[in-house]
Motif scaffolding. Structure first.
Motif, PDB file in Angstrom:
ATOM      1  N   ALA A 199       4.352   7.503  -7.891  1.00  0.00           N
ATOM      2  CA  ALA A 199       5.026   6.246  -7.552  1.00  0.00           C
ATOM      3  C   ALA A 199       4.338   5.085  -8.257  1.00  0.00           C
ATOM      4  CB  ALA A 199       5.028   6.033  -6.038  1.00  0.00           C
ATOM      5  N   GLY A 200       3.009   5.073  -8.183  1.00  0.00           N
ATOM      6  CA  GLY A 200       2.255   4.007  -8.835  1.00  0.00           C
ATOM      7  C   GLY A 200       2.430   3.991 -10.337  1.00  0.00           C
ATOM      8  N   LYS A 201       2.573   5.169 -10.942  1.00  0.00           N
ATOM      9  CA  LYS A 201       2.736   5.256 -12.397  1.00  0.00           C
ATOM     10  C   LYS A 201       4.091   4.718 -12.846  1.00  0.00           C
ATOM     11  CE  LYS A 201       0.361   9.760 -12.377  1.00  0.00           C
ATOM     12  NZ  LYS A 201      -1.041   9.414 -12.414  1.00  0.00           N
ATOM     13  N   ASN A 202       5.064   4.636 -11.939  1.00  0.00           N
ATOM     14  CA  ASN A 202       6.446   4.333 -12.322  1.00  0.00           C
ATOM     15  C   ASN A 202       7.005   3.049 -11.735  1.00  0.00           C
ATOM     16  OD1 ASN A 202       7.612   6.812 -13.925  1.00  0.00           O
ATOM     17  ND2 ASN A 202       6.334   7.687 -12.308  1.00  0.00           N
ATOM     18  N   THR A 203       6.165   2.224 -11.121  1.00  0.00           N
ATOM     19  CA  THR A 203       6.650   0.937 -10.616  1.00  0.00           C
ATOM     20  C   THR A 203       6.658  -0.089 -11.742  1.00  0.00           C
ATOM     21  OG1 THR A 203       4.398   0.472  -9.853  1.00  0.00           O
ATOM     22  CG2 THR A 203       5.987   1.249  -8.217  1.00  0.00           C
ATOM     23  N   ASN A 204       7.535  -1.069 -11.606  1.00  0.00           N
ATOM     24  CA  ASN A 204       7.610  -2.172 -12.564  1.00  0.00           C
ATOM     25  C   ASN A 204       6.557  -3.202 -12.187  1.00  0.00           C
ATOM     26  OD1 ASN A 204       9.812  -0.901 -13.750  1.00  0.00           O
ATOM     27  ND2 ASN A 204      11.285  -1.984 -12.458  1.00  0.00           N
ATOM     28  N   GLY A 205       5.333  -2.952 -12.604  1.00  0.00           N
ATOM     29  CA  GLY A 205       4.187  -3.726 -12.157  1.00  0.00           C
ATOM     30  C   GLY A 205       3.300  -2.832 -11.319  1.00  0.00           C
ATOM     31  N   GLN A 206       2.113  -3.299 -11.017  1.00  0.00           N
ATOM     32  CA  GLN A 206       1.127  -2.466 -10.328  1.00  0.00           C
ATOM     33  C   GLN A 206       1.090  -2.751  -8.833  1.00  0.00           C
ATOM     34  OE1 GLN A 206      -3.071  -2.914 -11.584  1.00  0.00           O
ATOM     35  NE2 GLN A 206      -2.999  -0.734 -12.078  1.00  0.00           N
ATOM     36  N   VAL A 207       1.250  -1.689  -8.021  1.00  0.00           N
ATOM     37  CA  VAL A 207       1.093  -1.872  -6.580  1.00  0.00           C
ATOM     38  C   VAL A 207      -0.372  -2.177  -6.283  1.00  0.00           C
ATOM     39  CG1 VAL A 207       3.044  -0.374  -6.009  1.00  0.00           C
ATOM     40  CG2 VAL A 207       0.744   0.586  -6.087  1.00  0.00           C
ATOM     41  N   HIS A 208      -0.604  -2.812  -5.155  1.00  0.00           N
ATOM     42  CA  HIS A 208      -1.957  -3.258  -4.840  1.00  0.00           C
ATOM     43  C   HIS A 208      -2.902  -2.089  -4.583  1.00  0.00           C
ATOM     44  CE1 HIS A 208      -5.286  -4.985  -2.472  1.00  0.00           C
ATOM     45  NE2 HIS A 208      -5.019  -6.103  -3.125  1.00  0.00           N
ATOM     46  N   THR A 209      -2.511  -1.203  -3.664  1.00  0.00           N
ATOM     47  CA  THR A 209      -3.431  -0.140  -3.216  1.00  0.00           C
ATOM     48  C   THR A 209      -2.702   1.178  -3.004  1.00  0.00           C
ATOM     49  OG1 THR A 209      -4.977  -1.671  -2.140  1.00  0.00           O
ATOM     50  CG2 THR A 209      -4.949   0.582  -1.315  1.00  0.00           C
ATOM     51  N   ILE A 210      -3.339   2.252  -3.416  1.00  0.00           N
ATOM     52  CA  ILE A 210      -2.925   3.601  -3.028  1.00  0.00           C
ATOM     53  C   ILE A 210      -4.084   4.234  -2.287  1.00  0.00           C
ATOM     54  CG2 ILE A 210      -2.360   5.932  -3.829  1.00  0.00           C
ATOM     55  CD1 ILE A 210      -0.893   4.696  -6.180  1.00  0.00           C
ATOM     56  N   VAL A 211      -3.782   4.852  -1.152  1.00  0.00           N
ATOM     57  CA  VAL A 211      -4.784   5.585  -0.386  1.00  0.00           C
ATOM     58  C   VAL A 211      -4.405   7.067  -0.420  1.00  0.00           C
ATOM     59  CG1 VAL A 211      -5.937   5.899   1.823  1.00  0.00           C
ATOM     60  CG2 VAL A 211      -5.199   3.604   1.120  1.00  0.00           C
ATOM     61  N   GLY A 212      -5.268   7.878  -1.030  1.00  0.00           N
ATOM     62  CA  GLY A 212      -5.046   9.316  -1.090  1.00  0.00           C
ATOM     63  C   GLY A 212      -5.843  10.005   0.001  1.00  0.00           C
ATOM     64  N   LEU A 213      -5.142  10.630   0.936  1.00  0.00           N
ATOM     65  CA  LEU A 213      -5.784  11.312   2.054  1.00  0.00           C
ATOM     66  C   LEU A 213      -5.925  12.788   1.709  1.00  0.00           C
ATOM     67  CD1 LEU A 213      -3.791   9.553   4.918  1.00  0.00           C
ATOM     68  CD2 LEU A 213      -6.011   8.909   3.945  1.00  0.00           C
ATOM     69  N   ASP A 214      -7.134  13.181   1.334  1.00  0.00           N
ATOM     70  CA  ASP A 214      -7.460  14.523   0.865  1.00  0.00           C
ATOM     71  C   ASP A 214      -6.426  15.023  -0.144  1.00  0.00           C
ATOM     72  OD1 ASP A 214      -9.594  16.333   0.999  1.00  0.00           O
ATOM     73  OD2 ASP A 214      -8.438  17.738   2.210  1.00  0.00           O
ATOM     74  N   PRO A 215      -6.347  14.379  -1.318  1.00  0.00           N
ATOM     75  CA  PRO A 215      -5.371  14.778  -2.342  1.00  0.00           C
ATOM     76  C   PRO A 215      -5.442  16.271  -2.651  1.00  0.00           C
ATOM     77  CG  PRO A 215      -6.441  12.727  -2.970  1.00  0.00           C
ATOM     78  CD  PRO A 215      -7.176  13.242  -1.762  1.00  0.00           C
ATOM     79  N   ALA A 216      -4.278  16.904  -2.684  1.00  0.00           N
ATOM     80  CA  ALA A 216      -4.206  18.358  -2.834  1.00  0.00           C
ATOM     81  C   ALA A 216      -4.835  18.829  -4.140  1.00  0.00           C
ATOM     82  CB  ALA A 216      -2.752  18.814  -2.770  1.00  0.00           C
ATOM     83  N   TYR A 260       0.870  -1.175   0.000  1.00  0.00           N
ATOM     84  CA  TYR A 260       0.000   0.000   0.000  1.00  0.00           C
ATOM     85  C   TYR A 260       0.908   1.227   0.000  1.00  0.00           C
ATOM     86  CZ  TYR A 260      -4.240  -2.516   1.638  1.00  0.00           C
ATOM     87  OH  TYR A 260      -5.322  -3.348   1.779  1.00  0.00           O
ATOM     88  N   VAL A 261       0.534   2.248  -0.774  1.00  0.00           N
ATOM     89  CA  VAL A 261       1.201   3.546  -0.704  1.00  0.00           C
ATOM     90  C   VAL A 261       0.157   4.554  -0.245  1.00  0.00           C
ATOM     91  CG1 VAL A 261       2.598   5.251  -1.912  1.00  0.00           C
ATOM     92  CG2 VAL A 261       2.695   2.851  -2.624  1.00  0.00           C
ATOM     93  N   ILE A 262       0.415   5.191   0.888  1.00  0.00           N
ATOM     94  CA  ILE A 262      -0.554   6.061   1.548  1.00  0.00           C
ATOM     95  C   ILE A 262       0.023   7.476   1.585  1.00  0.00           C
ATOM     96  CG2 ILE A 262      -1.800   6.483   3.709  1.00  0.00           C
ATOM     97  CD1 ILE A 262      -0.863   3.318   4.179  1.00  0.00           C
ATOM     98  N   GLY A 263      -0.663   8.424   0.968  1.00  0.00           N
ATOM     99  CA  GLY A 263      -0.138   9.783   0.922  1.00  0.00           C
ATOM    100  C   GLY A 263      -1.180  10.818   1.282  1.00  0.00           C
ATOM    101  N   HIS A 264      -0.733  11.857   1.978  1.00  0.00           N
ATOM    102  CA  HIS A 264      -1.630  12.957   2.359  1.00  0.00           C
ATOM    103  C   HIS A 264      -1.336  14.198   1.532  1.00  0.00           C
ATOM    104  CE1 HIS A 264      -2.527  16.521   5.140  1.00  0.00           C
ATOM    105  NE2 HIS A 264      -3.697  16.069   4.742  1.00  0.00           N
ATOM    106  N   SER A 265      -2.395  14.856   1.030  1.00  0.00           N
ATOM    107  CA  SER A 265      -2.278  16.135   0.349  1.00  0.00           C
ATOM    108  C   SER A 265      -1.346  16.032  -0.864  1.00  0.00           C
ATOM    109  CB  SER A 265      -1.810  17.200   1.344  1.00  0.00           C
ATOM    110  OG  SER A 265      -1.924  18.492   0.806  1.00  0.00           O
ATOM    111  N   LEU A 266      -0.250  16.783  -0.898  1.00  0.00           N
ATOM    112  CA  LEU A 266       0.713  16.619  -1.983  1.00  0.00           C
ATOM    113  C   LEU A 266       1.280  15.211  -1.999  1.00  0.00           C
ATOM    114  CD1 LEU A 266       2.858  19.899  -2.087  1.00  0.00           C
ATOM    115  CD2 LEU A 266       0.947  19.248  -3.553  1.00  0.00           C
ATOM    116  N   GLY A 267       1.394  14.611  -0.828  1.00  0.00           N
ATOM    117  CA  GLY A 267       1.897  13.249  -0.736  1.00  0.00           C
ATOM    118  C   GLY A 267       1.008  12.239  -1.444  1.00  0.00           C
ATOM    119  N   ALA A 268      -0.291  12.556  -1.568  1.00  0.00           N
ATOM    120  CA  ALA A 268      -1.196  11.672  -2.317  1.00  0.00           C
ATOM    121  C   ALA A 268      -0.802  11.646  -3.796  1.00  0.00           C
ATOM    122  CB  ALA A 268      -2.638  12.138  -2.158  1.00  0.00           C
TER     123      ALA A 268
END
Length: 341
Positions: free
Chosen positions: A193-210, A179-187
């Motif tokens: 990060a997900g766009k550039n991994t070699n394969g698809q990560v399972h889950t991204i959680v965006g906490l109030d994406p900026a 899981y990749v969990i990011g807040h605001s700009l971190g989302a």
């Protein structure tokens, strides 16, 4: 230095030709960009997009650097982090265990790895059992200039992807357990990060994406629902510091997604914006946020989704396999914020 010069030039252009206040629609034809003192300055969309294009050219020439550090917490070191690097020597000397699921946590503007959101989310996951929790610290987020931090989002996301790829290729990391969990700009960093991994990560959680300086109509330049196998967004200050339109495959709107109870007047939106991290940590630990399925996000915002709870809980592990759509989330004004025991 060149980045700051470009910003200064475009700031002058923005002030000279900005849309009249009556014409401004935040996120549609420009943005109210947050300032260090909590105020906002309007920037027209075309001016802001020129900023982004200029920065991408600088990055393409190798003229920008974005320091990114990684700090590992595990059940063996739950409160004292291990600074890790993308080298076999560093990972082998750490407590990283590929047999355990891995969670990356990414802070937003003006924060660092020591921010309370990182501690809360890290503690929540470790309370659940055996996990590798890797807190990402990106120094450019601490720029007093929001636009400068925005310009570092893409490069930061690529460095997070590089670490994920290294762990996958050399140390047995399973992307299905990430899981990749990011807040605001971190989302949005999480999105890159997900766009550039070699394969698809399972889950991204965006906490109030900026929202400021990110366009809903350019999903390749922000977190979007294709950046992982499942993307969940918890949207708490929509229309001000965060997006109001749905970002994730599962989009959750606590109290309608604009403002949060217990935050008072909250003119800057900072309290409501930050609640997304508080809610998520509580959700991971207590699984206590009941939800009501909505026909669309407008119904969630206007709290017109009825009163029948669905089987979905905000922030639940099972959401990746059962959630698609927009959800209204009733919340309390103080902890525990979730309303389901």
């Amino acid at each position: 230095m060149k980045t700051f010069l470009i910003l200064a030039i475009f700031a002058l252009v923005a002030s000279a030709y900005a849309l009249e206040e009556s014409e401004r629609v935040n996120g549609e034809n420009g943005w109210y960009v947050p300032q260090e003192d909590g105020s906002f300055e309007w920037v027209d969309m075309d001016v802001a997009e020129e900023w982004m294009e200029a920065q991408e050219k600088l990055e393409g020439r190798g003229l920008t650097t974005v320091p990114v550090n990684f700090y590992l917490y595990t059940p063996k070191n739950p409160s004292s982090s291990k600074h890790i690097y993308a080298t076999t020597k560093s990972i082998s000397k750490s407590n990283f265990n590929p047999a355990h699921p891995t969670r990356f946590v990414i802070h937003g503007w003006t924060q660092s790895y020591s921010a309370s959101m990182n501690k809360d989310i890290c503690s929540a996951w470790l309370s659940r059992g055996d996990y590798n929790v890797i807190v990402v610290d990106w120094a450019r987020a601490r720029s007093v200039d929001y636009a400068t931090s925005v310009m570092a989002v893409g490069a930061t996301g690529k460095k997070v992807a590089k670490m994920i790829n290294f762990l996958k290729d050399n140390h047995g990391l399973n992307l299905n357990d990430v899981y990749v969990i990011g807040h605001s700009l971190g989302a949005h960093v999480a999105g890159y990060a997900g766009k550039n991994t070699n394969g698809q990560v399972h889950t991204i959680v965006g906490l109030d994406p900026a929202l400021p300086l990110f366009s809903y109509n350019k999903p390749n330049k922000r977190l979007n629902s294709d950046d992982a196998w499942y993307v969940e967004s918890i949207q708490t200050n929509g229309g001000t510091l965060g997006f109001l339109k749905p970002i994730g495959k599962g989009a959750f709107y606590p109290n309608g997604g604009k403002t949060q109870p217990g935050c008072g007047l909250d003119l800057t939106g900072a309290c409501s914006h930050g609640r997304s991290t508080t809610y998520y940590a509580e959700a991971v630990k207590q699984d206590n946020f009941g939800t009501i399925k909505c026909g669309d996000y407008e119904a969630a915002v206007s709290k017109e989704c009825g009163s029948t709870y669905s089987s979905v809980r905000m922030g639940a592990d099972t959401n990746a396999y059962m959630v698609d759509g927009d959800f209204y989330v009733p919340v309390n004004s103080k902890a525990p914020f979730g309303m389901i025991n």
